[in-house]
Design a protein around this motif. Structure first.
Motif, PDB file in Angstrom:
ATOM      1  N   THR A  78     -44.477 -39.905  28.980  1.00  0.00           N
ATOM      2  CA  THR A  78     -43.953 -39.923  30.341  1.00  0.00           C
ATOM      3  C   THR A  78     -43.242 -38.607  30.606  1.00  0.00           C
ATOM      4  O   THR A  78     -42.770 -37.929  29.683  1.00  0.00           O
ATOM      5  N   LEU A  79     -43.159 -38.245  31.872  1.00  0.00           N
ATOM      6  CA  LEU A  79     -42.462 -37.021  32.242  1.00  0.00           C
ATOM      7  C   LEU A  79     -41.004 -37.090  31.825  1.00  0.00           C
ATOM      8  O   LEU A  79     -40.466 -36.141  31.246  1.00  0.00           O
ATOM      9  N   TYR A  80     -40.368 -38.226  32.113  1.00  0.00           N
ATOM     10  CA  TYR A  80     -38.959 -38.359  31.772  1.00  0.00           C
ATOM     11  C   TYR A  80     -38.754 -38.358  30.254  1.00  0.00           C
ATOM     12  O   TYR A  80     -37.944 -37.601  29.732  1.00  0.00           O
ATOM     13  N   GLY A  81     -39.474 -39.201  29.537  1.00  0.00           N
ATOM     14  CA  GLY A  81     -39.280 -39.339  28.093  1.00  0.00           C
ATOM     15  C   GLY A  81     -39.500 -38.041  27.341  1.00  0.00           C
ATOM     16  O   GLY A  81     -38.679 -37.639  26.506  1.00  0.00           O
ATOM     17  N   ALA A  82     -40.602 -37.355  27.616  1.00  0.00           N
ATOM     18  CA  ALA A  82     -40.926 -36.119  26.899  1.00  0.00           C
ATOM     19  C   ALA A  82     -39.956 -34.993  27.262  1.00  0.00           C
ATOM     20  O   ALA A  82     -39.532 -34.224  26.402  1.00  0.00           O
ATOM     21  N   THR A  83     -39.589 -34.914  28.539  1.00  0.00           N
ATOM     22  CA  THR A  83     -38.684 -33.851  28.973  1.00  0.00           C
ATOM     23  C   THR A  83     -37.273 -34.076  28.428  1.00  0.00           C
ATOM     24  O   THR A  83     -36.639 -33.140  27.919  1.00  0.00           O
ATOM     25  N   ALA A  84     -36.777 -35.311  28.504  1.00  0.00           N
ATOM     26  CA  ALA A  84     -35.440 -35.615  27.976  1.00  0.00           C
ATOM     27  C   ALA A  84     -35.385 -35.338  26.476  1.00  0.00           C
ATOM     28  O   ALA A  84     -34.411 -34.758  25.973  1.00  0.00           O
ATOM     29  N   TYR A  85     -36.428 -35.727  25.754  1.00  0.00           N
ATOM     30  CA  TYR A  85     -36.501 -35.477  24.315  1.00  0.00           C
ATOM     31  C   TYR A  85     -36.469 -33.972  24.021  1.00  0.00           C
ATOM     32  O   TYR A  85     -35.724 -33.507  23.158  1.00  0.00           O
ATOM     33  N   ARG A  87     -35.347 -31.557  25.859  1.00  0.00           N
ATOM     34  CA  ARG A  87     -34.035 -30.993  26.191  1.00  0.00           C
ATOM     35  C   ARG A  87     -33.025 -31.285  25.082  1.00  0.00           C
ATOM     36  O   ARG A  87     -32.254 -30.409  24.693  1.00  0.00           O
ATOM     37  N   GLN A  88     -33.041 -32.510  24.599  1.00  0.00           N
ATOM     38  CA  GLN A  88     -32.066 -32.919  23.584  1.00  0.00           C
ATOM     39  C   GLN A  88     -32.343 -32.282  22.224  1.00  0.00           C
ATOM     40  O   GLN A  88     -31.439 -31.784  21.563  1.00  0.00           O
ATOM     41  N   GLU A  89     -33.587 -32.314  21.800  1.00  0.00           N
ATOM     42  CA  GLU A  89     -33.933 -31.860  20.455  1.00  0.00           C
ATOM     43  C   GLU A  89     -34.217 -30.366  20.337  1.00  0.00           C
ATOM     44  O   GLU A  89     -34.064 -29.788  19.270  1.00  0.00           O
ATOM     45  N   PHE A  90     -34.689 -29.751  21.424  1.00  0.00           N
ATOM     46  CA  PHE A  90     -35.145 -28.359  21.345  1.00  0.00           C
ATOM     47  C   PHE A  90     -34.527 -27.447  22.399  1.00  0.00           C
ATOM     48  O   PHE A  90     -34.968 -26.323  22.579  1.00  0.00           O
ATOM     49  N   GLN A  91     -33.545 -27.931  23.130  1.00  0.00           N
ATOM     50  CA  GLN A  91     -32.867 -27.150  24.163  1.00  0.00           C
ATOM     51  C   GLN A  91     -33.840 -26.574  25.201  1.00  0.00           C
ATOM     52  O   GLN A  91     -33.731 -25.414  25.613  1.00  0.00           O
ATOM     53  N   LEU A  92     -34.802 -27.384  25.609  1.00  0.00           N
ATOM     54  CA  LEU A  92     -35.744 -26.963  26.651  1.00  0.00           C
ATOM     55  C   LEU A  92     -34.948 -26.606  27.907  1.00  0.00           C
ATOM     56  O   LEU A  92     -34.064 -27.364  28.312  1.00  0.00           O
ATOM     57  N   PRO A  93     -35.244 -25.461  28.522  1.00  0.00           N
ATOM     58  CA  PRO A  93     -34.540 -25.095  29.753  1.00  0.00           C
ATOM     59  C   PRO A  93     -34.677 -26.189  30.829  1.00  0.00           C
ATOM     60  O   PRO A  93     -35.712 -26.848  30.935  1.00  0.00           O
ATOM     61  N   CYS A 114     -41.050 -22.160  39.911  1.00  0.00           N
ATOM     62  CA  CYS A 114     -42.150 -21.362  40.451  1.00  0.00           C
ATOM     63  C   CYS A 114     -43.497 -22.089  40.432  1.00  0.00           C
ATOM     64  O   CYS A 114     -44.474 -21.593  40.998  1.00  0.00           O
ATOM     65  N   GLY A 115     -43.590 -23.241  39.763  1.00  0.00           N
ATOM     66  CA  GLY A 115     -44.821 -24.016  39.736  1.00  0.00           C
ATOM     67  C   GLY A 115     -45.808 -23.634  38.645  1.00  0.00           C
ATOM     68  O   GLY A 115     -46.844 -24.262  38.502  1.00  0.00           O
ATOM     69  N   ILE A 116     -45.504 -22.621  37.861  1.00  0.00           N
ATOM     70  CA  ILE A 116     -46.417 -22.127  36.823  1.00  0.00           C
ATOM     71  C   ILE A 116     -46.343 -23.022  35.583  1.00  0.00           C
ATOM     72  O   ILE A 116     -45.285 -23.527  35.223  1.00  0.00           O
ATOM     73  N   ILE A 117     -47.490 -23.183  34.926  1.00  0.00           N
ATOM     74  CA  ILE A 117     -47.565 -23.976  33.701  1.00  0.00           C
ATOM     75  C   ILE A 117     -47.772 -23.033  32.513  1.00  0.00           C
ATOM     76  O   ILE A 117     -48.634 -22.144  32.540  1.00  0.00           O
ATOM     77  N   TYR A 118     -46.951 -23.265  31.477  1.00  0.00           N
ATOM     78  CA  TYR A 118     -46.976 -22.473  30.254  1.00  0.00           C
ATOM     79  C   TYR A 118     -47.179 -23.384  29.051  1.00  0.00           C
ATOM     80  O   TYR A 118     -46.861 -24.563  29.096  1.00  0.00           O
ATOM     81  N   ASN A 119     -47.643 -22.785  27.954  1.00  0.00           N
ATOM     82  CA  ASN A 119     -47.587 -23.437  26.654  1.00  0.00           C
ATOM     83  C   ASN A 119     -46.236 -23.050  26.073  1.00  0.00           C
ATOM     84  O   ASN A 119     -45.859 -21.885  26.101  1.00  0.00           O
ATOM     85  N   TYR A 120     -45.499 -24.032  25.550  1.00  0.00           N
ATOM     86  CA  TYR A 120     -44.143 -23.773  25.060  1.00  0.00           C
ATOM     87  C   TYR A 120     -44.056 -24.198  23.610  1.00  0.00           C
ATOM     88  O   TYR A 120     -44.422 -25.307  23.260  1.00  0.00           O
ATOM     89  N   GLU A 121     -43.586 -23.293  22.770  1.00  0.00           N
ATOM     90  CA  GLU A 121     -43.396 -23.574  21.346  1.00  0.00           C
ATOM     91  C   GLU A 121     -41.929 -23.952  21.173  1.00  0.00           C
ATOM     92  O   GLU A 121     -41.046 -23.120  21.332  1.00  0.00           O
ATOM     93  N   MET A 122     -41.675 -25.218  20.905  1.00  0.00           N
ATOM     94  CA  MET A 122     -40.312 -25.730  20.898  1.00  0.00           C
ATOM     95  C   MET A 122     -39.426 -25.110  19.813  1.00  0.00           C
ATOM     96  O   MET A 122     -38.266 -24.816  20.073  1.00  0.00           O
ATOM     97  N   LEU A 123     -39.938 -24.919  18.619  1.00  0.00           N
ATOM     98  CA  LEU A 123     -39.095 -24.415  17.533  1.00  0.00           C
ATOM     99  C   LEU A 123     -38.609 -22.991  17.789  1.00  0.00           C
ATOM    100  O   LEU A 123     -37.445 -22.668  17.561  1.00  0.00           O
ATOM    101  N   SER A 124     -39.483 -22.139  18.271  1.00  0.00           N
ATOM    102  CA  SER A 124     -39.096 -20.747  18.533  1.00  0.00           C
ATOM    103  C   SER A 124     -38.586 -20.559  19.964  1.00  0.00           C
ATOM    104  O   SER A 124     -38.070 -19.503  20.297  1.00  0.00           O
ATOM    105  N   GLN A 125     -38.759 -21.559  20.793  1.00  0.00           N
ATOM    106  CA  GLN A 125     -38.369 -21.521  22.203  1.00  0.00           C
ATOM    107  C   GLN A 125     -39.063 -20.384  22.951  1.00  0.00           C
ATOM    108  O   GLN A 125     -38.487 -19.730  23.811  1.00  0.00           O
TER     109      GLN A 125
END
Length: 150
Positions: A78-85, A87-93, A114-125
């Motif tokens: 889910t958008l909420y579950g994955a985003t909240a996780y 943010r909490q675990e990997f300090q996602l902006p 801005c609406g752009i989609i990126y691939n994000y590597e959580m460990l290295s941010q």
């Protein structure tokens, strides 16, 4: 607004696996997720969530969404579950929304500023260069590629 996507879904139905979507959502559910995450969704994403809710083809293509019966589910699909996780675990902006997740790498995020989609590597941010200019382009490109592959 979703006409091209609906055409692709109909084409995808010839695949062995049929698309499975969460189901239509209410404006209230969408607003609840936006408010809780302190984000604003663009018009195309809102329309997609209103009509489909999220989902895709199991084990082939998935887009996080909102479960109609539980908009603030902590489910990783889910958008909420994955985003909240994230943010909490990997300090996602705070301006990023996780639209497809394979933690901790290969996570697709939508920059809601801005609406752009990126691939994000959580460990290295670290985020990649632009993968898709917007959510609509992401959906159409991914579904087209899946259909052409099969």
């Amino acid at each position: 607004m979703l006409e091209e996507f609906i055409k692709l879904i109909k084409k995808a139905e010839i695949l062995k696996e049929e698309p499975v979507f969460y189901g239509s959502n209410s404006e209230e559910n969408i607003s609840k997720v936006e408010h809780t995450l302190q984000l604003k969704f663009d018009d195309f994403l809102r329309t997609y969530l209103l009509v489909f809710g999220g989902g895709g083809i199991p084990d082939l293509l998935h887009t996080n969404g909102i479960l109609p019966a539980d908009p603030l589910s902590d489910n990783m699909y889910t958008l909420y579950g994955a985003t909240a996780y994230a943010r909490q675990e990997f300090q996602l902006p705070d301006n990023f929304l996780v639209i497809n997740s394979n933690f901790p790498s290969d996570v697709l995020v939508l920059d809601t500023h801005c609406g752009i989609i990126y691939n994000y590597e959580m460990l290295s941010q670290n985020r990649s260069s632009t993968l898709y200019p917007n959510f609509e382009n992401y959906l159409l490109t991914e579904w087209n590629a899946l259909i052409e592959e099969y």
